[in-house]
Design a protein around this motif. Structure first.
Motif: not given
Length: 542
Positions: A37-63
């Motif tokens: 494992v590289k302990v200090y890698p150079n970059r990471y590709d993320r698709t969403h900020r955490l708040g964007e996940i909460v905003t987009a899906y917080d109202g959704k049920s398990i189903e």
């Protein structure tokens, strides 16, 4: 040898003074490297900020979430970690929002689960997986892949969810920002306020400029400067106490509307309202007078407040409303109203207009009794000029009581060396200060543009310096020369960014709104008291 190639430390902390736990964290980093494992890698590709996940899906049920099967890649710092056997949970933070991660051995494989096992609180990780909701209903990301992004060799503060030690908060602001969401909100509000100020001025055709921070003459305010030395030129220079004289040079040169959001430095006391390095806005407008500047200033301050939040704003147990227009009150009237409210024998408003009567009143037993009752030092008044006496009475009796935004006008000429005198009363100037919550927040005036009068004012200030006033203004012959080439009628104003931010974020100390406030050297350990650092001194540019 790179950091990713280093071995462990054999049980000793990696740096003297670091806690023993750091050695354990270094060993975990070594174990991660053993897994490739590289302990200090150079970059990471993320698709969403955490708040964007909460905003987009917080109202959704398990189903709903099972049906959507939303695949995401998120990253953040590990705040909590718990679990047993083949399933664990962690909470990630990206500095703004938090989100739970669900990690199963079956989901990430043996290597991924081992990586997760070697994670400490404070480490950074990336998680790829599906958005889901646990049986208890908590929105989470079910991990398919764990990517290690950075090892924290120092543990988080003990009170990870609310660092309270003021010394640590100011000295190690990075820990304060990690642990206290309210602090992050404070500095976001400050940033929004400054952005709104820029938009306000840009929309009105002002241009933003930069002026020297090292100056041959400490000018533009009545304050003690910091001194530095330029080796190549072999000259002493001053860190600027204000940009005023340079900005007015630009107006003289034909730039009719200029502003600068600037860092200033004043070698004076530290208090809840004063830091040696602070931020101020100054703006200057050709063809304006003091009244025009007041009109602009109240609109600007109201716009800054609106950007920081919805008013009225709570400040230290009271509310501050920025409803327009702000009231305007002459300094002598403000002093007169306060003293008349105190029912002081022998005083009337007219006393403030007549030097001889004010002298007699200040020497009277009635003033002595008032000074004793209000804990004032009566002796310094007798050595002051008439205008400085009035200004001192205002400072000691009135300014702390001005809670709602209030313009105080008609300052004595003795305390306003750069302001134009009133045509109907040359003992007063066309100057105002804006007070909010008992603090001076802005200072503006009709700029003195008569070079001969300005030079005489500087000479008067030099005599004050000879008598021991180290804050008196220095002579600036080049500025007088600039006025000699002609400065149109001009109005200017300085706005204290830090103090305005204090009020808009309910921060009791200026250190709460400056990311890295001035502190005593850490070897002293322990925060200096105001008694040690000096009195409340150093107002905004005069």
């Amino acid at each position: 040898m790179s950091a990713d190639e280093r071995n462990g430390t054999g049980g000793a902390p990696p740096i003297p003074g670091w806690p023993e736990e750091s050695a354990q964290r270094v060993e975990k980093a070594s174990a991660l490297r053993g897994l490739g494992v590289k302990v200090y890698p150079n970059r990471y590709d993320r698709t969403h900020r955490l708040g964007e996940i909460v905003t987009a899906y917080d109202g959704k049920s398990i189903e709903d979430l099972e049906r959507l099967a939303a695949d995401v890649r998120v990253a953040g710092r590990v705040l909590t970690k718990r679990g047993h056997g083949k399933a664990s949970f962690a909470t990630l933070s990206d500095g703004e929002s938090r989100l739970q991660v669900y990690v199963r051995l079956d989901g990430v494989g043996e290597k991924g689960y081992r990586i997760f096992d070697l994670i400490d609180l404070g480490d950074f990780v990336g998680v790829a997986g599906r958005v889901m909701r646990t049986r208890k209903g908590e929105l989470s990301v079910e991990a398919r892949e764990i990517t290690f992004l950075g090892k924290a060799l120092l543990p988080p503060p003990e009170k990870w969810h609310g660092l309270a030690d003021v010394e640590i908060r100011y000295r190690q602001r990075y820990l304060d920002l990690m642990a206290n969401p309210d602090v992050r909100r404070t500095f976001r509000a400050r940033s929004a306020m400054v952005s709104a100020i820029r938009r306000f001025l840009d929309d009105r055709d002002y241009i933003e400029v930069e002026t020297p921070m090292m100056q041959p003459v400490a000018g533009g305010a009545m304050a003690r400067p910091f001194v530095t030395h330029h080796n190549a030129l072999d000259v002493d220079l001053y860190l600027r106490i204000a940009p005023e004289l340079y900005l007015k040079r630009l107006v003289a040169g034909g730039l009719e509307r200029v502003y600068e959001i600037n860092r200033n430095f004043r070698n004076e006391g530290i208090s809840s309202m004063h830091n040696p390095e602070f931020t101020m806005l100054e703006f200057y407008t050709a063809w304006f007078d003091c009244g025009d500047v007041m009109d602009t200033t109240e609109l600007l301050v109201a716009a800054a407040a609106a950007a920081a939040g919805e008013g009225p704003f709570p400040y230290q147990g009271r509310e501050v409303s920025f409803e327009l227009p702000f009231p305007r009150l002459a300094m002598k009237d403000a002093v007169g109203q306060r003293l008349e409210a105190e029912s002081v024998p022998g005083f009337s408003r007219a006393v403030l207009d007549e030097p001889e009567r004010l002298t007699a009143w200040l020497q009277s037993p009635e003033f002595g009794a008032l000074a004793a009752r209000l804990d004032l030092d009566a002796e310094p008044y007798l050595a002051l000029s008439h205008g400085k006496r009035v200004a001192r009475l205002f400072e000691e009796l009135v300014e702390g009581s001005l809670w709602a935004p209030t313009f105080v006008t008609d300052y004595p000429v003795e305390v306003s060396p750069l302001a134009k005198a009133r045509p109907d009363d040359p003992s007063l100037t066309e100057r105002f200060e804006l007070y909010i919550a008992g603090m001076e927040v802005a200072n503006g005036f009709s700029e003195l543009n008569d070079p001969l009068e300005q030079r005489q004012r500087f000479l008067d200030q030099l005599r004050e310096r000879e008598r021991g006033d180290l804050e008196a203004h220095q002579m600036d012959e080049d500025y007088v020369r600039a006025l000699g080439h002609g400065l149109p009628p001009t109005g200017g104003c300085g706005v204290g960014i830090d103090r305005l931010a204090m009020i808009l974020t309910d921060s009791p100390s200026i250190r709460d709104v400056i990311l890295f406030p001035q502190m005593r050297p850490e070897t002293g350990r322990g925060r200096a008291s105001e008694a040690e650092t000096g009195p409340d001194t150093g107002d905004l540019a005069e």
